[in-house]
Motif scaffolding. Structure first.
Motif, PDB file in Angstrom:
ATOM      1  N   LEU A  19       0.940  -1.174  -0.127  1.00 21.65           N
ATOM      2  CA  LEU A  19      -0.073   0.151  -0.062  1.00 21.65           C
ATOM      3  C   LEU A  19       0.839   1.237  -0.099  1.00 21.65           C
ATOM      4  N   ASN A  20       1.897   1.318   0.999  1.00 21.18           N
ATOM      5  CA  ASN A  20       2.715   2.474   0.861  1.00 21.18           C
ATOM      6  C   ASN A  20       3.318   2.773  -0.576  1.00 21.18           C
ATOM      7  N   LEU A  21       3.881   1.693  -1.377  1.00 22.12           N
ATOM      8  CA  LEU A  21       4.281   1.590  -2.723  1.00 22.12           C
ATOM      9  C   LEU A  21       3.332   2.287  -3.607  1.00 22.12           C
ATOM     10  N   VAL A  22       2.075   1.870  -3.529  1.00 22.40           N
ATOM     11  CA  VAL A  22       1.004   2.454  -4.248  1.00 22.40           C
ATOM     12  C   VAL A  22       0.732   3.972  -4.094  1.00 22.40           C
ATOM     13  N   LYS A  23       0.971   4.212  -2.783  1.00 23.79           N
ATOM     14  CA  LYS A  23       0.656   5.646  -2.252  1.00 23.79           C
ATOM     15  C   LYS A  23       1.782   6.538  -2.938  1.00 23.79           C
ATOM     16  N   ARG A  24       2.974   5.862  -3.162  1.00 23.09           N
ATOM     17  CA  ARG A  24       4.080   6.514  -3.674  1.00 23.09           C
ATOM     18  C   ARG A  24       4.164   6.628  -5.405  1.00 23.09           C
ATOM     19  N   HIS A  25       2.739   6.231  -5.811  1.00 21.95           N
ATOM     20  CA  HIS A  25       2.820   6.250  -7.269  1.00 21.95           C
ATOM     21  C   HIS A  25       3.340   5.027  -8.015  1.00 21.95           C
ATOM     22  N   TYR A  26       3.909   4.028  -7.220  1.00 23.05           N
ATOM     23  CA  TYR A  26       4.518   2.886  -7.793  1.00 23.05           C
ATOM     24  C   TYR A  26       3.237   1.988  -8.627  1.00 23.05           C
ATOM     25  N   PRO A  27       3.555   1.504  -9.886  1.00 22.52           N
ATOM     26  CA  PRO A  27       2.564   0.421 -10.426  1.00 22.52           C
ATOM     27  C   PRO A  27       2.686  -0.730  -9.821  1.00 22.52           C
ATOM     28  N   VAL A  28       1.754  -1.172  -9.005  1.00 24.64           N
ATOM     29  CA  VAL A  28       2.000  -2.367  -8.212  1.00 24.64           C
ATOM     30  C   VAL A  28       1.145  -3.494  -8.583  1.00 24.64           C
ATOM     31  N   THR A  29       1.506  -4.961  -8.682  1.00 18.17           N
ATOM     32  CA  THR A  29       0.666  -5.849  -8.808  1.00 18.17           C
ATOM     33  C   THR A  29       0.911  -6.705  -7.749  1.00 18.17           C
ATOM     34  N   VAL A  30      -0.161  -7.402  -7.101  1.00 14.40           N
ATOM     35  CA  VAL A  30      -0.096  -8.181  -5.978  1.00 14.40           C
ATOM     36  C   VAL A  30      -0.484  -9.545  -6.218  1.00 14.40           C
ATOM     37  N   TYR A  31       0.008 -10.316  -5.353  1.00 15.93           N
ATOM     38  CA  TYR A  31      -0.403 -11.842  -5.208  1.00 15.93           C
ATOM     39  C   TYR A  31      -0.092 -12.557  -3.721  1.00 15.93           C
ATOM     40  N   ASP A  32      -1.224 -13.250  -3.454  1.00 21.10           N
ATOM     41  CA  ASP A  32      -1.360 -13.957  -2.270  1.00 21.10           C
ATOM     42  C   ASP A  32      -2.168 -15.185  -2.393  1.00 21.10           C
ATOM     43  N   LEU A  33      -1.670 -16.222  -1.436  1.00 26.31           N
ATOM     44  CA  LEU A  33      -2.543 -17.461  -1.815  1.00 26.31           C
ATOM     45  C   LEU A  33      -4.024 -17.060  -1.042  1.00 26.31           C
ATOM     46  N   ASN A  34      -3.865 -16.166  -0.139  1.00 23.84           N
ATOM     47  CA  ASN A  34      -5.267 -15.736   0.340  1.00 23.84           C
ATOM     48  C   ASN A  34      -5.716 -14.404  -0.369  1.00 23.84           C
ATOM     49  N   PRO A  35      -6.900 -14.623  -1.072  1.00 24.42           N
ATOM     50  CA  PRO A  35      -7.394 -13.739  -2.030  1.00 24.42           C
ATOM     51  C   PRO A  35      -7.832 -12.357  -1.123  1.00 24.42           C
ATOM     52  N   GLU A  36      -7.996 -12.324   0.120  1.00 30.86           N
ATOM     53  CA  GLU A  36      -8.737 -11.331   0.701  1.00 30.86           C
ATOM     54  C   GLU A  36      -7.924 -10.051   0.730  1.00 30.86           C
ATOM     55  N   PRO A  37      -6.484  -9.939   1.082  1.00 31.08           N
ATOM     56  CA  PRO A  37      -5.922  -8.743   1.202  1.00 31.08           C
ATOM     57  C   PRO A  37      -5.612  -8.378  -0.501  1.00 31.08           C
ATOM     58  N   VAL A  38      -5.663  -9.203  -1.439  1.00 34.38           N
ATOM     59  CA  VAL A  38      -5.485  -9.004  -2.773  1.00 34.38           C
ATOM     60  C   VAL A  38      -6.408  -7.960  -3.143  1.00 34.38           C
ATOM     61  N   GLU A  39      -7.643  -8.280  -2.886  1.00 35.68           N
ATOM     62  CA  GLU A  39      -9.038  -7.877  -2.994  1.00 35.68           C
ATOM     63  C   GLU A  39      -9.090  -6.238  -2.446  1.00 35.68           C
TER      64      GLU A  39
END
Ligand code: NAD
Length: 300
Positions: A19-39
């Motif tokens: 989230l901090n990277l997103v706030k600093r305007h980095y284009p961020v793609t995320v993956y986790d086995l748990n879909p909840e935080p990804v969503e």
């Protein structure tokens, strides 16, 4: 320049860091086995991915923030893993706390495929991840460290180059051995004091201004209603889990064994965190090690 980042492992720490990277305007793609935080992160502007491989495929830098060595090996080297998605020349930064020997073996496989790697474990807990004030211990070539520094500065406040690949992990293991033993002794000492009739708040007021003062006492004292805010006030919600501290103590023990160095205190603390885990507190904050002492203390 904000380079596209793939972020694998968005749990307690990784979610705030992504989230901090997103706030600093980095284009961020995320993956986790748990879909909840990804969503959840998608709602803040991150791009969701369905495998570690696809998370890495458009990234110039891939960050992993996973529980321990086997998770990093699975996510990076396994089927549909990061390594199959990364392009030559791109960079892997593993920010998990893992065995430095595993770091080195993963980095050799990464190098054979034409990619580069840093290890960069962190200290500062969930609050440091949220506030981007983490201490980051980086291992790897100096030029690569310098190249990645803006990324570290987006998620941390104290970024230190510790030496060659794996050396960030070595320094992190040293820190957490101290923190784990200190957590165990704070719990043990307060248990004795309380059993002898002393008030936890009075003990805290004295010890925090005396020679026994330390980080665990001041941030995760395992008694409710003493600190302004602590996991003990919230039924020991993690925070840094008992099982993660147990893992870090075992990393210290195995490093010591390989070097022929003693690890007396690591092994006692490891046993105590093991008791807390077996009592069902493995996913609670490390201060729940107090529950092991409760269980082992004579009643009445
Ligand atoms: P966590 O368990 O909350 O998060 C880890 C995430 O990784 C989980 O969401 C899990 O679903 C995901 N995961 C596991 N295997 C995966 C895989 N193969 N592919 C994709 N996702 C996978 O752990 P955390 O507290 O965020 O800790 C992460 C690392 O940071 C650990 O190595 C820990 O020792 C270290 N650390 C934690 C803290 C803390 O206070 N929590 C502080 C410093 C360092």
């Amino acid at each position: 320049m904000t380079r596209p980042i793939g972020f694998v492992g968005v749990g307690t720490m990784g979610k705030s860091m992504a989230l901090n990277l997103v706030k600093r305007h980095y284009p961020v793609t995320v993956y986790d086995l748990n879909p909840e935080p990804v969503e959840e992160l998608r709602e803040f502007g991150a791009e969701p991915a369905t495998t570690a491989q696809s998370c890495a495929s458009n990234a110039e830098v891939v960050i992993t923030m996973l529980p321990s060595s086997p998770h990093v090996e699975a996510a990076v080297l396994g089927a549909d893993g990061v390594l199959d998605g990364m392009r030559p020349g791109t960079i892997l930064i593993d920010m998990s706390t893992i065995d430095p020997l595993v770091t080195r073996s993963v980095s050799e496989k990464v190098a054979r495929r034409g990619m580069r790697m840093l290890d960069a474990p962190v200290s500062g807990g969930a609050v440091g991840a949220r506030d981007a004030t983490l201490t980051i211990m980086v291992g790897g070539p100096t030029e690569l460290f310098e190249e990645c520094k803006p990324i570290f500065e987006a998620v941390g406040g104290n970024v230190v180059h510790c030496g060659e690949i794996g050396m960030g992990e070595v320094v992190k293991v040293v820190n957490n051995l101290i923190a784990g033993v200190s957590m165990a002794v704070v719990a043990e000492a307060f248990n004795i004091g309380v059993k002898a009739g002393a008030d936890p708040k009075i003990m805290y007021d004295v010890v925090s201004k005396s020679s026994g003062s330390c980080w665990t006492l001041n941030h995760v004292l395992p008694y409710p209603g003493v600190l302004p805010e602590s996991p003990a006030d919230n039924d020991y919600a993690a925070g840094f889990m008992v099982d993660l501290m147990r893992k870090d103590l075992s990393l210290a023990m195995s490093a010591a064994k390989g070097l022929g160095a003693p690890a007396f205190l690591a092994s006692v603390a490891h046993e105590l965190f093991g008791v807390a885990s077996n009592l069902g507190y493995g996913r609670r904050d490390m201060s729940a090690v107090k529950k092991a002492l409760d269980a082992l203390t004579a009643q009445g």
